[in-house]
Design a protein around this motif. Structure first.
Motif, short mmCIF file in Angstrom:
data_model
loop_
_atom_site.label_atom_id
_atom_site.label_comp_id
_atom_site.label_asym_id
_atom_site.label_seq_id
_atom_site.Cartn_x
_atom_site.Cartn_y
_atom_site.Cartn_z
N ARG A 237 -6.89 1.05 -1.78
CA ARG A 237 -5.97 1.98 -2.46
C ARG A 237 -5.02 2.63 -1.47
O ARG A 237 -3.83 2.85 -1.78
CB ARG A 237 -6.78 3.03 -3.21
CG ARG A 237 -7.62 2.44 -4.34
CD ARG A 237 -8.69 3.42 -4.82
NE ARG A 237 -9.60 2.76 -5.75
CZ ARG A 237 -10.74 3.31 -6.20
NH1 ARG A 237 -11.08 4.53 -5.78
NH2 ARG A 237 -11.52 2.65 -7.03
N GLY A 238 -5.52 2.91 -0.27
CA GLY A 238 -4.65 3.52 0.73
C GLY A 238 -3.56 2.57 1.20
O GLY A 238 -2.39 2.97 1.35
N VAL A 241 -0.79 2.39 -1.30
CA VAL A 241 0.10 3.55 -1.23
C VAL A 241 1.05 3.43 -0.04
O VAL A 241 2.26 3.68 -0.15
CB VAL A 241 -0.73 4.84 -1.14
CG1 VAL A 241 0.17 6.05 -0.89
CG2 VAL A 241 -1.53 5.05 -2.42
N ALA A 244 3.63 0.65 -0.81
CA ALA A 244 4.62 1.09 -1.79
C ALA A 244 5.62 2.08 -1.17
O ALA A 244 6.83 2.02 -1.45
CB ALA A 244 3.92 1.72 -2.98
N THR A 245 5.12 2.97 -0.32
CA THR A 245 6.02 3.93 0.33
C THR A 245 6.99 3.22 1.27
O THR A 245 8.19 3.52 1.29
CB THR A 245 5.19 4.97 1.12
OG1 THR A 245 4.25 5.59 0.24
CG2 THR A 245 6.10 6.03 1.71
N GLU A 314 4.94 5.34 9.52
CA GLU A 314 3.70 4.77 9.02
C GLU A 314 2.52 5.09 9.93
O GLU A 314 1.43 5.43 9.45
CB GLU A 314 3.86 3.25 8.90
CG GLU A 314 2.61 2.52 8.42
CD GLU A 314 2.81 1.02 8.36
OE1 GLU A 314 1.80 0.29 8.24
OE2 GLU A 314 3.96 0.57 8.45
N LEU A 318 1.73 8.33 7.47
CA LEU A 318 1.08 7.72 6.30
C LEU A 318 -0.38 7.38 6.57
O LEU A 318 -1.26 7.76 5.79
CB LEU A 318 1.85 6.45 5.90
CG LEU A 318 3.20 6.67 5.22
CD1 LEU A 318 3.84 5.34 4.86
CD2 LEU A 318 3.04 7.52 3.97
N VAL A 322 -3.15 9.23 4.49
CA VAL A 322 -3.66 8.49 3.34
C VAL A 322 -4.98 7.79 3.63
O VAL A 322 -5.87 7.77 2.79
CB VAL A 322 -2.59 7.46 2.87
CG1 VAL A 322 -3.12 6.62 1.72
CG2 VAL A 322 -1.33 8.18 2.44
#
Length: 377
Positions: A237-238, A241, A244-245, A314, A318, A322
């Protein structure tokens, strides 16, 4: 006196044998203790390495099945929250069906959008690419490279002759590509089939597996399995995310720069981000080539700068924000995992390497710090 002399001789013999290390418990047989410890660790490492090699050989032999199971686990990790939410208002079977249908519609919608974008921009893109190739050739001839005039034309003619000469081999490669398409469809069908059962009754399947183990192994298996699934779902899931970012940032930047094929390049960035540290720069390098052909060196330089900016964002924002709970691996370990996975199994190995190492490390950590003598609920 005779008895005393016998006892003294026996004591001296035992002392000599002990000094020689022949019968001493845990003795080193006269060798250096450091060498003894190194040998003990060496044969254990050889056994572990052989076991890992056998596992990778088995996975490589059944790589299609392995890929299908991995994709099924990814689908399960992504759709499990939605399925659990729908399970409150409908039966579990209906919730699983609805979740899978929504996921399939989303994937097909994205692919349709990419196809429509490419079809709509193809004519204009072809003209821009033709002019871009001319600009690139002129820049290579007049710029710092000082390429000799006509070199690119000679390269194009050589490429045409090569295609004409190797037409049969290229045709065979295309035919084998159709076989790859059949493999892809087979893997997709098997992954979808397995994900249905994982979403519907994955917990019961795991309890059944634990029930087949000996009694003293069920507790560690339960604890390790829970830690492995928590880490895998958190990573999956991370990374979605993060991908997508990255895709959103790349799409907005390319749109502002006026680069063609914004949606396909953003989708390429999304999928490339699943390979940590490597995938995103490669996708942006493709975008830089398109920008160079369509808009010139300045736009390409901005896209190259974008590689650095997104990489820093990133790595420093991120991932810690995340994925810090799911993945606790040093960047060096991540880089080595990606490289080893790519060398072992290509792109698939590069994608699977980091979640595999994360899962193994989390299971090791929880089993090392948990008192397994206490009964687990």
């Amino acid at each position: 006196m005779a008895r005393q002399r016998v006892r003294i001789m026996e004591r001296m013999g035992r002392a000599e044998r002990t000094a020689g290390g022949e019968h001493r418990p845990g003795g080193t047989g006269g060798f250096s203790p450091l060498l003894w410890v190194a040998a003990a660790y060496a044969w254990r490492l050889i056994v572990v390495g052989a076991a890992i090699y056998v596992i990778f050989v088995a996975l490589g032999r059944f790589h299609l099945v392995t890929l299908a199971l991995f994709l099924a686990l990814v689908v399960t990790a992504l759709l499990e929250p939605l399925t659990d939410l729908l399970d409150r208002w409908m039966p579990r079977s209906a919730a699983v069906t609805a979740g899978l249908l929504l996921g399939i519609v989303l994937v097909l919608g994205v692919l349709s959008l990419v196809g429509a974008t490419v079809a709509g921009e193809w004519q204009g893109l072809s003209r821009e690419l033709e002019g871009g190739v001319t600009r690139i050739e002129r820049w290579l001839e007049r710029g710092p490279v000082h390429l000799r005039h006509g070199t690119l034309s000679q390269l194009q003619s050589w490429l045409s002759r090569f295609i004409a000469t190797h037409r049969s081999s290229l045709f065979n490669t295309a035919v084998s590509g159709l076989g790859r398409l059949v493999d892809v469809l087979t893997v997709g069908a098997l992954a979808l089939f397995c994900s249905v059962f994982f979403l519907h009754s994955g917990d019961r399947m795991w309890r059944w597996f634990g029930g087949q183990l000996p009694e003293h192994r069920r507790g560690p298996a339960r604890i390790g399995g829970r830690a492995a699934w928590t880490t895998f779902t958190g990573y999956t899931r991370g990374i979605v995310v993060v991908a997508a970012t990255n895709a959103l940032l790349v799409g907005v930047a390319l749109f502002i720069l006026g680069i063609p094929l914004v949606v396909p390049l953003a989708v390429l960035e999304f999928f490339a981000a699943f390979i940590p540290l490597v995938g995103s720069p490669v996708a942006l390098a493709v975008a830089a080539v398109v920008a160079l052909a369509a808009k010139g060196p300045l736009a390409a330089a901005v896209v190259v700068l974008l590689i650095v900016v997104i990489g820093q964002f990133e790595g420093h924002v991120l991932h810690p924000l995340v994925m810090s709970r799911a993945v606790r691996l040093h960047p060096v370990v991540v880089a080595l995992s990606v490289i080893c996975g790519a060398v072992t199994a290509g792109v698939l190995g590069a994608v699977v390497a980091v979640p595999l190492v994360s899962v193994v490390w989390s299971v090791y950590g929880v089993l090392r710090t948990t008192d397994l003598t206490v009964p687990t609920p």
